[in-house]
Design a protein around this motif. Structure first.
Motif, PDB file in Angstrom:
ATOM      1  N   ASP A 115       0.807  -1.225   0.000  1.00  0.00           N
ATOM      2  CA  ASP A 115       0.000   0.000   0.000  1.00  0.00           C
ATOM      3  C   ASP A 115       0.841   1.276   0.000  1.00  0.00           C
ATOM      4  OD1 ASP A 115      -2.248  -1.559  -0.006  1.00  0.00           O
ATOM      5  OD2 ASP A 115      -2.716  -1.284   2.115  1.00  0.00           O
ATOM      6  N   CYS A 116       2.023   1.224   0.623  1.00  0.00           N
ATOM      7  CA  CYS A 116       2.846   2.433   0.686  1.00  0.00           C
ATOM      8  C   CYS A 116       3.841   2.530  -0.463  1.00  0.00           C
ATOM      9  CB  CYS A 116       3.596   2.512   2.026  1.00  0.00           C
ATOM     10  SG  CYS A 116       5.055   1.447   2.149  1.00  0.00           S
ATOM     11  N   GLY A 117       3.864   1.510  -1.324  1.00  0.00           N
ATOM     12  CA  GLY A 117       4.829   1.497  -2.425  1.00  0.00           C
ATOM     13  C   GLY A 117       6.197   1.025  -1.996  1.00  0.00           C
ATOM     14  N   GLY A 118       6.239   0.311  -0.876  1.00  0.00           N
ATOM     15  CA  GLY A 118       7.518  -0.188  -0.357  1.00  0.00           C
ATOM     16  C   GLY A 118       8.079  -1.356  -1.134  1.00  0.00           C
ATOM     17  N   ILE A 119       7.218  -2.055  -1.893  1.00  0.00           N
ATOM     18  CA  ILE A 119       7.665  -3.074  -2.840  1.00  0.00           C
ATOM     19  C   ILE A 119       7.024  -2.753  -4.181  1.00  0.00           C
ATOM     20  CG2 ILE A 119       8.128  -4.983  -1.262  1.00  0.00           C
ATOM     21  CD1 ILE A 119       5.347  -6.018  -1.754  1.00  0.00           C
ATOM     22  N   THR A 120       7.708  -3.105  -5.257  1.00  0.00           N
ATOM     23  CA  THR A 120       7.148  -2.841  -6.579  1.00  0.00           C
ATOM     24  C   THR A 120       6.010  -3.814  -6.857  1.00  0.00           C
ATOM     25  OG1 THR A 120       8.438  -4.400  -7.920  1.00  0.00           O
ATOM     26  CG2 THR A 120       9.501  -2.304  -7.311  1.00  0.00           C
ATOM     27  N   LYS A 121       5.228  -3.524  -7.859  1.00  0.00           N
ATOM     28  CA  LYS A 121       4.142  -4.418  -8.276  1.00  0.00           C
ATOM     29  C   LYS A 121       4.623  -5.384  -9.360  1.00  0.00           C
ATOM     30  CE  LYS A 121       1.081  -2.161  -5.726  1.00  0.00           C
ATOM     31  NZ  LYS A 121       1.868  -1.050  -5.169  1.00  0.00           N
ATOM     32  N   ASN A 122       5.928  -5.410  -9.604  1.00  0.00           N
ATOM     33  CA  ASN A 122       6.492  -6.276 -10.642  1.00  0.00           C
ATOM     34  C   ASN A 122       6.535  -7.733 -10.191  1.00  0.00           C
ATOM     35  OD1 ASN A 122       7.070  -3.976 -12.232  1.00  0.00           O
ATOM     36  ND2 ASN A 122       8.989  -3.651 -11.122  1.00  0.00           N
ATOM     37  N   SER A 123       6.629  -8.613 -11.147  1.00  0.00           N
ATOM     38  CA  SER A 123       6.800 -10.044 -10.875  1.00  0.00           C
ATOM     39  C   SER A 123       8.239 -10.450 -11.161  1.00  0.00           C
ATOM     40  CB  SER A 123       5.859 -10.876 -11.754  1.00  0.00           C
ATOM     41  OG  SER A 123       4.506 -10.582 -11.467  1.00  0.00           O
ATOM     42  N   GLN A 124       8.695 -11.464 -10.439  1.00  0.00           N
ATOM     43  CA  GLN A 124      10.047 -11.975 -10.680  1.00  0.00           C
ATOM     44  C   GLN A 124      10.149 -12.564 -12.084  1.00  0.00           C
ATOM     45  OE1 GLN A 124      10.165 -14.672  -7.316  1.00  0.00           O
ATOM     46  NE2 GLN A 124      11.626 -13.365  -6.256  1.00  0.00           N
ATOM     47  N   TRP A 125      11.364 -12.570 -12.623  1.00  0.00           N
ATOM     48  CA  TRP A 125      11.698 -13.144 -13.918  1.00  0.00           C
ATOM     49  C   TRP A 125      11.057 -12.397 -15.078  1.00  0.00           C
ATOM     50  CZ3 TRP A 125      15.488 -15.467 -12.001  1.00  0.00           C
ATOM     51  CH2 TRP A 125      15.380 -16.214 -10.821  1.00  0.00           C
ATOM     52  N   THR A 126      10.717 -11.129 -14.856  1.00  0.00           N
ATOM     53  CA  THR A 126      10.219 -10.294 -15.951  1.00  0.00           C
ATOM     54  C   THR A 126      11.244  -9.205 -16.249  1.00  0.00           C
ATOM     55  OG1 THR A 126       9.082  -8.738 -14.469  1.00  0.00           O
ATOM     56  CG2 THR A 126       7.840 -10.667 -15.203  1.00  0.00           C
ATOM     57  N   ASP A 127      11.130  -8.596 -17.412  1.00  0.00           N
ATOM     58  CA  ASP A 127      12.018  -7.488 -17.757  1.00  0.00           C
ATOM     59  C   ASP A 127      11.847  -6.321 -16.783  1.00  0.00           C
ATOM     60  OD1 ASP A 127      12.966  -8.922 -19.917  1.00  0.00           O
ATOM     61  OD2 ASP A 127      11.633  -7.959 -21.368  1.00  0.00           O
ATOM     62  N   GLU A 128      10.612  -6.117 -16.330  1.00  0.00           N
ATOM     63  CA  GLU A 128      10.332  -5.008 -15.418  1.00  0.00           C
ATOM     64  C   GLU A 128      11.026  -5.188 -14.071  1.00  0.00           C
ATOM     65  OE1 GLU A 128       7.420  -5.235 -18.564  1.00  0.00           O
ATOM     66  OE2 GLU A 128       8.030  -6.727 -17.045  1.00  0.00           O
ATOM     67  N   TRP A 129      11.209  -6.428 -13.672  1.00  0.00           N
ATOM     68  CA  TRP A 129      11.830  -6.748 -12.374  1.00  0.00           C
ATOM     69  C   TRP A 129      13.219  -6.132 -12.274  1.00  0.00           C
ATOM     70  CZ3 TRP A 129      14.320 -12.104 -11.301  1.00  0.00           C
ATOM     71  CH2 TRP A 129      14.683 -12.213  -9.956  1.00  0.00           C
ATOM     72  N   THR A 130      14.064  -6.425 -13.223  1.00  0.00           N
ATOM     73  CA  THR A 130      15.434  -5.906 -13.176  1.00  0.00           C
ATOM     74  C   THR A 130      15.522  -4.474 -13.692  1.00  0.00           C
ATOM     75  OG1 THR A 130      15.840  -7.031 -15.280  1.00  0.00           O
ATOM     76  CG2 THR A 130      16.556  -8.152 -13.278  1.00  0.00           C
ATOM     77  N   ALA A 131      14.614  -4.084 -14.589  1.00  0.00           N
ATOM     78  CA  ALA A 131      14.623  -2.718 -15.112  1.00  0.00           C
ATOM     79  C   ALA A 131      14.387  -1.692 -14.015  1.00  0.00           C
ATOM     80  CB  ALA A 131      13.565  -2.570 -16.206  1.00  0.00           C
ATOM     81  N   ALA A 132      13.638  -2.090 -12.971  1.00  0.00           N
ATOM     82  CA  ALA A 132      13.374  -1.173 -11.866  1.00  0.00           C
ATOM     83  C   ALA A 132      14.654  -0.819 -11.115  1.00  0.00           C
ATOM     84  CB  ALA A 132      12.359  -1.789 -10.906  1.00  0.00           C
ATOM     85  N   GLY A 133      15.590  -1.750 -11.082  1.00  0.00           N
ATOM     86  CA  GLY A 133      16.876  -1.456 -10.458  1.00  0.00           C
ATOM     87  C   GLY A 133      17.708  -0.535 -11.315  1.00  0.00           C
ATOM     88  N   VAL A 134      17.678  -0.762 -12.612  1.00  0.00           N
ATOM     89  CA  VAL A 134      18.435   0.076 -13.541  1.00  0.00           C
ATOM     90  C   VAL A 134      17.921   1.513 -13.511  1.00  0.00           C
ATOM     91  CG1 VAL A 134      19.066   0.430 -15.954  1.00  0.00           C
ATOM     92  CG2 VAL A 134      18.972  -1.891 -15.029  1.00  0.00           C
ATOM     93  N   SER A 135      16.603   1.684 -13.440  1.00  0.00           N
ATOM     94  CA  SER A 135      16.003   3.020 -13.453  1.00  0.00           C
ATOM     95  C   SER A 135      16.135   3.736 -12.114  1.00  0.00           C
ATOM     96  CB  SER A 135      14.524   2.920 -13.827  1.00  0.00           C
ATOM     97  OG  SER A 135      13.788   2.275 -12.791  1.00  0.00           O
ATOM     98  N   GLY A 136      16.397   2.961 -11.059  1.00  0.00           N
ATOM     99  CA  GLY A 136      16.466   3.557  -9.731  1.00  0.00           C
ATOM    100  C   GLY A 136      15.132   3.596  -9.019  1.00  0.00           C
ATOM    101  N   ASN A 137      14.095   3.017  -9.630  1.00  0.00           N
ATOM    102  CA  ASN A 137      12.779   2.977  -8.992  1.00  0.00           C
ATOM    103  C   ASN A 137      12.691   1.903  -7.913  1.00  0.00           C
ATOM    104  OD1 ASN A 137      11.776   5.037 -10.635  1.00  0.00           O
ATOM    105  ND2 ASN A 137      11.171   3.593 -12.244  1.00  0.00           N
ATOM    106  N   CYS A 138      13.640   0.986  -7.922  1.00  0.00           N
ATOM    107  CA  CYS A 138      13.728  -0.038  -6.881  1.00  0.00           C
ATOM    108  C   CYS A 138      15.104   0.063  -6.227  1.00  0.00           C
ATOM    109  CB  CYS A 138      13.529  -1.433  -7.474  1.00  0.00           C
ATOM    110  SG  CYS A 138      13.691  -2.758  -6.265  1.00  0.00           S
ATOM    111  N   MET A 139      15.118   0.159  -4.906  1.00  0.00           N
ATOM    112  CA  MET A 139      16.364   0.401  -4.186  1.00  0.00           C
ATOM    113  C   MET A 139      17.056  -0.882  -3.739  1.00  0.00           C
ATOM    114  SD  MET A 139      16.682   2.762  -0.809  1.00  0.00           S
ATOM    115  CE  MET A 139      17.825   2.335   0.488  1.00  0.00           C
ATOM    116  N   GLY A 140      16.311  -1.985  -3.599  1.00  0.00           N
ATOM    117  CA  GLY A 140      16.935  -3.190  -3.075  1.00  0.00           C
ATOM    118  C   GLY A 140      16.315  -4.472  -3.589  1.00  0.00           C
TER     119      GLY A 140
END
Length: 488
Positions: free
Chosen positions: A289-314
């Motif tokens: 609810d607070c956006g503390g985890i992404t809504k992405n699924s594992q093993w998708t392009d979006e999963w790792t792309a969030a790290g590249v973009s900086g939208n995911c910190m860990g």
């Protein structure tokens, strides 16, 4: 689940009772209440008693006369060539760089490698075909999620004591890997050469900017419990207007959280839904609810792309992931985020994945099977070499402690992804030693864990349903997936 459905499930259970009884060996952490503690203690005592009564005796160094020896070809099978060729190279002193091609071209005398060339989840049906065909097979590899299908089948896996192997041969393995390699009677059937302990890898620069954490030790102070983890996630979300999530996915969160369970998922053939389940659902909801985890699924392009973009910190990462998906999340060597990361233990010790070596009871190469297993899982010099050449976090605490103390660089590319080339395996070593699965493993775990995560996401997080409705949906899933269990 409605009454009719549960009645049908019960009828199915009774109809299968005779078969289930005959084949139960094949089929087969966070509550704080006194009742749960009592249940856990009783379950563990029962498991211990069963092990004391039925476990295989300590190996005496000699191969049992019932085990075949002297075969022409030592045959090993696995779903891909990520591990077997390197382990054979270590065992036989072959070239790591050419061994994959040499095995494929049948250039290694006396050894055949069956490479299915599929994902790990597809290996089981390939193994079943080998057994059905009566094909030559001496040793094969099993993943954690479905290893018990074979480990609990005496016609598919050989007790390692029959190869003369026992506790003294595996004195320094991590205890959780040993538990997974035992059947429901406590008999050691499988052994792993690797430990897949995990940790929490995060952007060091963002941790300092948003949380004031200047080191892995300071980051650990901020996220050392799940309550602290949620607090940190909310802080980051507030400071970035929801633009940066602390953690990668619900799947990654569950991978770590699930290893904190203190009760088996199944006790006396009954599904256990305890406070641990509600704790996870509430933790996940706060983060969702607070956006503390992404809504992405594992093993998708979006999963790792969030790290590249900086939208995911860990990211929740285990030993094998640092050179795989996590490196992709940094943009690869030379990428914009490469070299900006650090790792700490995280909220709980956990593991993710791993592979176990098992032996076909019909082997005609018992001596080679024994030598191969000792080289991969017991010989400290060989394991130390393998750890750096592969590289791999090997299943030997003494070997790993010595390599870590020597500040060994296991892989330049992976090390370069961490700020100041942090000794990333040092953080995972503590988690590997802390994972405790004694008395907790059942043959249904992978299925039930998946059912629970799906029920929470579909109902509690996305569907807006309350906890009771989520539990009912979970029970429905389990009743369908494992109809012989009592879910009420």
């Amino acid at each position: 689940m409605n009454t009719l459905k549960r009645t049908l499930a019960l009828v199915a259970t009774l109809a299968m009772a005779a078969t289930a009884f005959a084949s139960c060996g094949d089929d087969k952490k966070e509550s704080t209440s006194k009742a749960d503690e009592t249940t856990t203690a009783a379950a563990q005592e029962d498991t211990t008693a069963a092990e004391e009564t039925t476990a295989e005796p300590e190996g005496d160094g000699t191969i049992d006369p019932s085990v075949g020896v002297g075969g022409d070809t030592f045959t090993v099978a696995a779903w891909n060539h990520d591990d077997v060729p390197a382990l054979i190279a270590q065992w036989k002193g072959l070239d790591y760089d050419t061994v994959v091609a040499d095995l494929a071209d049948n250039k290694v005398d006396g050894i055949k490698f069956i490479d299915f060339g599929v994902g790990g989840g597809q290996a089981s049906e390939n193994y079943d075909q080998l057994f059905n065909d009566g094909s030559d097979l001496d040793v094969y590899f099993c993943e954690a999620d479905w290893a018990l299908k074979y480990i609990n089948d005496d016609e598919k896996t050989l007790p390692l004591s029959k190869l003369g192997l026992g506790d003294s041969d595996f004195a320094n393995i991590y205890s959780y890997t040993d538990e997974i390699g035992k059947d429901s009677n406590g008999v050691r059937k499988g052994i792993s050469w690797q430990a897949a302990a995990g940790g929490f890898a995060y952007r060091a620069d963002l941790a300092e900017e948003y949380l004031g954490a200047k080191s892995p030790a300071e980051m650990q102070e901020q996220i050392g419990t799940w309550e602290d983890f949620v607090t940190a996630a909310k802080t980051i979300s507030d400071k970035t207007s929801g633009g940066v999530a602390l953690a990668d996915t619900l799947g990654g969160l569950w991978q770590a959280f699930a290893c904190g369970r203190t009760q088996p998922w199944v006790v006396d053939n009954k599904l256990v839904v305890d406070d641990f389940c509600k704790n996870f659902a509430d933790t996940a909801k706060e983060l969702w609810d607070c956006g503390g985890i992404t809504k992405n699924s594992q093993w998708t392009d979006e999963w790792t792309a969030a790290g590249v973009s900086g939208n995911c910190m860990g990211y929740f990462v285990s030993t094998w992931g640092f050179g795989g998906f996590f490196l992709d999340a940094a943009g690869g060597e030379g990428g914009e985020q490469y070299g900006k990361w650090a790792v700490c233990q995280g909220p709980t010790p956990f593991y993710w994945g791993g592979t176990w070596i098992v032996v076909n009871p019909a082997t005609d190469n018992g001596e080679e099977a024994r030598e191969f297993i000792l080289s991969a899982t017991s010989d400290e010099a060989a394991m130390s070499e393998y750890a750096t050449k592969k590289p791999e976090y090997v299943n030997n605490s003494k070997v790993m402690d010595e390599l870590i103390a020597g500040d060994t660089v296991f892989n330049e590319k992976i090390s370069g992804n961490f700020k100041d080339k942090q000794n990333y395996f040092a953080e995972l070593a503590e988690n590997a030693k802390s994972i405790d699965f004694k008395g907790l493993i059942t043959p249904y775990d992978a299925t039930i864990k998946g059912n629970f995560a799906d029920a929470v996401k579909e109902n509690y997080l996305e569907g807006g349903k309350d906890w009771d409705a989520t539990v009912e949906a979970f029970k429905d899933k389990v009743a369908e997936s494992v109809p012989d269990l009592d879910v009420d």
